[in-house]
Design an enzyme around this catalytic site. Structure first.
Site, PDB file in Angstrom:
ATOM      1  N   GLU A 190       3.377  -6.191   8.976  1.00 50.92           N
ATOM      2  CA  GLU A 190       1.925  -5.943   8.948  1.00 50.92           C
ATOM      3  C   GLU A 190       1.103  -7.227   8.966  1.00 50.92           C
ATOM      4  O   GLU A 190       0.257  -7.455   8.106  1.00 50.92           O
ATOM      5  CB  GLU A 190       1.580  -5.061   7.737  1.00 50.92           C
TER       6      GLU A 190
ATOM      7  N   ASP B 236       4.830  -3.276  12.322  1.00 48.70           N
ATOM      8  CA  ASP B 236       3.423  -3.008  11.972  1.00 48.70           C
ATOM      9  C   ASP B 236       3.079  -1.543  12.163  1.00 48.70           C
ATOM     10  O   ASP B 236       3.806  -0.811  12.839  1.00 48.70           O
ATOM     11  CB  ASP B 236       2.473  -3.879  12.807  1.00 48.70           C
TER      12      ASP B 236
ATOM     13  N   GLU C  70       9.091   3.712  10.696  1.00 51.49           N
ATOM     14  CA  GLU C  70       8.643   4.373   9.463  1.00 51.49           C
ATOM     15  C   GLU C  70       7.974   5.709   9.784  1.00 51.49           C
ATOM     16  O   GLU C  70       6.963   6.076   9.181  1.00 51.49           O
ATOM     17  CB  GLU C  70       7.669   3.475   8.696  1.00 51.49           C
TER      18      GLU C  70
HETATM   19  O1  9MR Z   1       7.327   3.689   0.693  1.00 48.60           O
HETATM   20  C1  9MR Z   1       6.820   2.576   0.002  1.00 48.60           C
HETATM   21  C2  9MR Z   1       6.216   3.059  -1.307  1.00 48.60           C
HETATM   22  O2  9MR Z   1       7.192   3.613  -2.143  1.00 48.60           O
HETATM   23  C3  9MR Z   1       5.541   1.893  -1.981  1.00 48.60           C
HETATM   24  O3  9MR Z   1       4.860   2.376  -3.139  1.00 48.60           O
HETATM   25  C4  9MR Z   1       4.561   1.272  -1.034  1.00 48.60           C
HETATM   26  C5  9MR Z   1       3.853   0.157  -1.758  1.00 48.60           C
HETATM   27  O4  9MR Z   1       3.570  -0.929  -1.061  1.00 48.60           O
HETATM   28  O5  9MR Z   1       5.240   0.824   0.136  1.00 48.60           O
HETATM   29  C6  9MR Z   1       5.777   1.883   0.839  1.00 48.60           C
HETATM   30  O6  9MR Z   1       6.345   1.471   2.044  1.00 48.60           O
HETATM   31  C7  9MR Z   1       5.470   0.882   3.001  1.00 48.60           C
HETATM   32  C8  9MR Z   1       6.301  -0.017   3.854  1.00 48.60           C
HETATM   33  O7  9MR Z   1       6.966  -0.934   3.057  1.00 48.60           O
HETATM   34  C9  9MR Z   1       5.445  -0.742   4.871  1.00 48.60           C
HETATM   35  N1  9MR Z   1       4.677   0.163   5.664  1.00 48.60           N
HETATM   36  C10 9MR Z   1       3.910   1.142   4.915  1.00 48.60           C
HETATM   37  C11 9MR Z   1       4.835   1.893   3.953  1.00 48.60           C
HETATM   38  C12 9MR Z   1       4.071   2.977   3.259  1.00 48.60           C
HETATM   39  O8  9MR Z   1       3.114   2.426   2.415  1.00 48.60           O
END
Ligand code: 9MR
Length: 688
Positions: free
Chosen positions: A324, A368, A431
């Site tokens: 990101e 991203d 994702e």
């Molecule tokens: O799934 C993840 C969640 O459990 C966490 O609380 C969150 C906090 O930053 O991050 C989530 O995963 C993210 C991923 O690492 C990057 N892209 C967005 C995802 C959803 O927020």
């Protein structure tokens, strides 16, 4: 249209050619049972009901406040914010069971943020899991903290506790409960996603608890890659400088290895989930764009990647090296993160250089979200082009694909893919989830059927698109395993979302069929699952009406009974020759799991004859009053004790010597006897 036994349709058409019979036979998904409560603390008996302090604070029964009744628990004399009431749940909670924990909190005076957490210890080493994050609480009213917790590891110490974020003010708790909904067995008779989609590996992101019991089984049945959702992030792996801990990720990695799952490493550099010490200068102040801070930050970055990537070596074949980094609202497209503010783009260059050195085997990705948005996509494209031209070893672009049932279009998504083709790099969907919500103001207690249907079409169409680009797309990962655990439950607002292929009880949704076999998506689905309902319409319409409970005898010997509840059973008698021309079969019926009131069964039909079946209908009697509630790999119909299952579109042809298997969920009361006899296309089968 779902097929009735072809023989039966033929009989109807021959015997009563003018009849109009429109019948819907529905087998509903297993209903959510009442949760089982394993813990209740109401503080109505004048005691602390087993609760104690985490340290030297005072924990005592109180009648000064009560959420329900007249008593609560007062925690006072705290000398640290982490001190609070705690309860031993070692003998209450079982590994692998998802508990919903609820507690009411009220400050005695002032205000603070309260948190609900769990402390667990294994081999004397403590770990802390947050069940509910900071929640504002005042002395003016009771506030509820509710969260889900699943223990994933063996422990010798397990306590639930409440703490606050900043003050040592006294507070009350009351009406604590913990409950769980018994897990359903996973459906073993449905096609595995990884077997259906063969153009690229398909994976899921998981958190620790999802490697045990049914979740672990679901993961290995359907997916060939896995992404630790949080366990490899900086806060998990290097919480304080140069202290590396792999306690979260190692169990996932071991599970992946033991089960032949490939691992996507997520993520080495991000602006979130990175501890504040990383951006704190040698002077103890937040870093700024000075040469000194830049040198220190890049050294920390290099040290982090060297350690984490080296720890896993070749066990991790793909890394999201940076995550990101694009912000399309900036004219240059670069996110103004601490990383960028202190180092410019050098953090990206350093991260890829070091990752390549430490993990030369690995595919290195820049990952991203919203890469389908033209402005963001183009900034990402420009950045990757520039860095690659410099020699930065970027192998892959990761498209997160956090989308919803209305957005984006297939055309936008295809433009996202085609944009990067000239760069000649891998593309991965990293994702993916499909929210059922289209605005922040929507909130459904139960996902509406039309949303789930729309979602199935989105999954169907997106996967069809991805499968058009097997040369470019080298993996597709879903951000979660099932709807019981999704980050979208708290983002962008708190509400229950249902963005994945399996429902909260791990059963296949319409969305699953959108990926696995779109011909099985139902156009008028039941709300909670793609329950196999048989909707049969035999035309042409005519004026013949069949009154409820009429029993019609149709020559030769087929019998039709139509009950007021519009369920139909059409059973050819043994005197009718099966249309396949074969009668040789052997049936193996197995109960693969059983729990109070419910069970899962599996039925294998072996073709022991010399000719192939080109369609089959299997009949048996459930003499114990069992009911089929859901079935996969066929279409069920049941009237009274008589069960009829016809083939699905994809398993009707069974060659001589071959076999096919379907599975089902059933309900039972009293007893669950195994059926004694089976007929296939009207002929008696051997029972094995
Ligand atoms: O799934 C993840 C969640 O459990 C966490 O609380 C969150 C906090 O930053 O991050 C989530 O995963 C993210 C991923 O690492 C990057 N892209 C967005 C995802 C959803 O927020």
């Amino acid at each position: 249209m779902r097929a009735l036994p072809r023989l039966a349709i033929a009989a109807l058409l021959v015997a009563i050619p003018a009849a109009a019979v429109t019948v819907t036979v529905s087998a509903h998904a297993a209903e959510d049972p009442t949760p089982i409560t394993v813990l209740t603390s109401d503080f109505e008996d004048g005691t602390a009901q087993g609760w104690g302090g985490r340290s030297a604070e005072t924990v005592a029964h109180s009648t000064a406040q009560a959420h329900g009744g007249t008593g609560s628990l007062l925690i006072s004399g705290r000398t640290a914010a982490w001190q609070g009431p705690s309860l031993d749940v070692l003998d209450t909670f079982e590994k692998g069971t998802a508990y919903t924990i609820s507690v009411w909190v009220r400050m005695d005076s002032g205000s603070d943020n309260a948190r609900l957490s769990v402390e667990r210890r294994t081999g004397g080493v403590a770990a802390y899991d947050q069940v509910v994050g900071n929640t504002a609480v005042t002395s003016g009213s009771w506030v509820n903290l509710t969260g889900r917790y699943t223990l994933a590891t063996d422990v010798e110490f397990l306590r639930v506790y409440v703490e606050t974020a900043s003050t040592t003010n006294s507070f009350h708790i009351d009406d604590v409960t913990a409950s769980y909904v018994p897990a359903l067995p996973i459906q073993t008779g449905i096609p595995s996603v990884k077997d259906v989609v063969t153009e690229f590996p398909v994976g899921a992101a998981i958190t620790g608890a999802e490697i045990v019991t049914e979740h672990g089984q679901l993961l290995t049945k359907h997916f060939s890659t896995v992404t630790p959702g949080n366990a490899l992030k900086w806060d998990a792996t290097e919480p304080s400088e140069n202290t590396f801990t792999y306690a979260q990720a190692d169990p996932l990695m071991a599970f992946a290895k033991a089960n032949g799952l490939k691992v996507r490493g997520h993520t080495l550099v991000w602006h979130n989930q990175t501890p504040s010490w990383v951006f704190t200068g040698a002077d103890g102040q937040p870093m700024t764009a000075t040469a000194e801070d830049k040198t220190l930050l890049l050294a920390r970055l290099e040290n982090h990647i060297r350690n984490v990537a080296a720890h896993y070596g070749t066990d991790i074949g793909v890394w999201d090296v940076v995550n990101e980094v694009i912000d399309e609202s900036q004219s240059d497209g670069n996110r103004r993160s601490n990383w960028y503010n202190v180092t410019g783009l050098d953090y990206i260059r350093t991260a890829f250089r070091v990752a390549r050195e430490v993990a030369p085997h690995a595919v290195l990705c820049i990952n991203d979200y919203n890469t389908n948005v033209a402005a963001k996509r183009d900034h990402l494209f420009n950045l990757v082009s520039t860095l690659k031209a410099e020699g930065v070893p970027i192998d892959c672009v990761g498209h997160q694909m956090h989308i919803n049932v209305n957005w984006p279009t297939i055309a936008e998504t295809e433009s996202m893919l085609t944009k990067f083709v000239p760069l000649n790099i891998d593309q991965q969907i990293t994702e993916m989830d499909v929210s059922i919500y289209t605005s922040n103001s929507e909130n459904f207690t139960t996902p509406p059927a039309d949303r789930l249907l729309k979602q199935a079409y989105v999954y169907r169409d997106m996967f069809a698109l991805f499968r058009k680009y097997p040369g470019e797309i080298t993996s597709v990962t879903l951000w979660g395993l099932a709807d019981d655990n999704t980050w979208l439950d708290t983002f962008p607002v708190t509400r229950k979302d249902a963005p994945l292929l399996f429902d909260t009880r791990l059963q296949a949704k319409q969305a699953y069929w959108g990926v696995a076999d779109p011909s099985k998506i139902e156009t008028s689905p039941s709300p909670s699952s793609p329950s196999p309902s048989a909707s049969v319409s035999v035309s042409p319409s005519a004026s013949v009406s069949v009154s409820p409970s009429a029993s019609v005898s149709i020559s030769p010997s087929a019998s039709v009974s139509i009950s007021p509840s519009a369920s139909v059973s059409i059973s050819p008698s043994a005197s009718v020759s099966p249309s396949t021309g074969t009668s040789s079969c052997a049936v193996t019926y197995r109960v693969t799991g059983s729990w109070p009131g419910g069970f899962q069964g599996e039925v294998k039909i072996a073709n022991t004859g010399t000719a192939a079946y080109s369609g089959w209908t299997l009949d048996w009697q459930f003499t114990g009053g069992q009911r089929v509630t859901q079935l996969w790999g066929g279409t069920p119909a049941q009237t009274g004790t008589a069960v009829t299952v016809t083939n699905a579109s994809w398993n009707g042809n069974v060659p001589a010597g071959g076999s096919t298997t379907f599975g089902f969920l059933g309900s039972w009361t009293g007893s669950n006897p195994v059926p004694a006899a089976f007929t296939l296309n009207g002929a008696t089968c051997a029972v094995r």
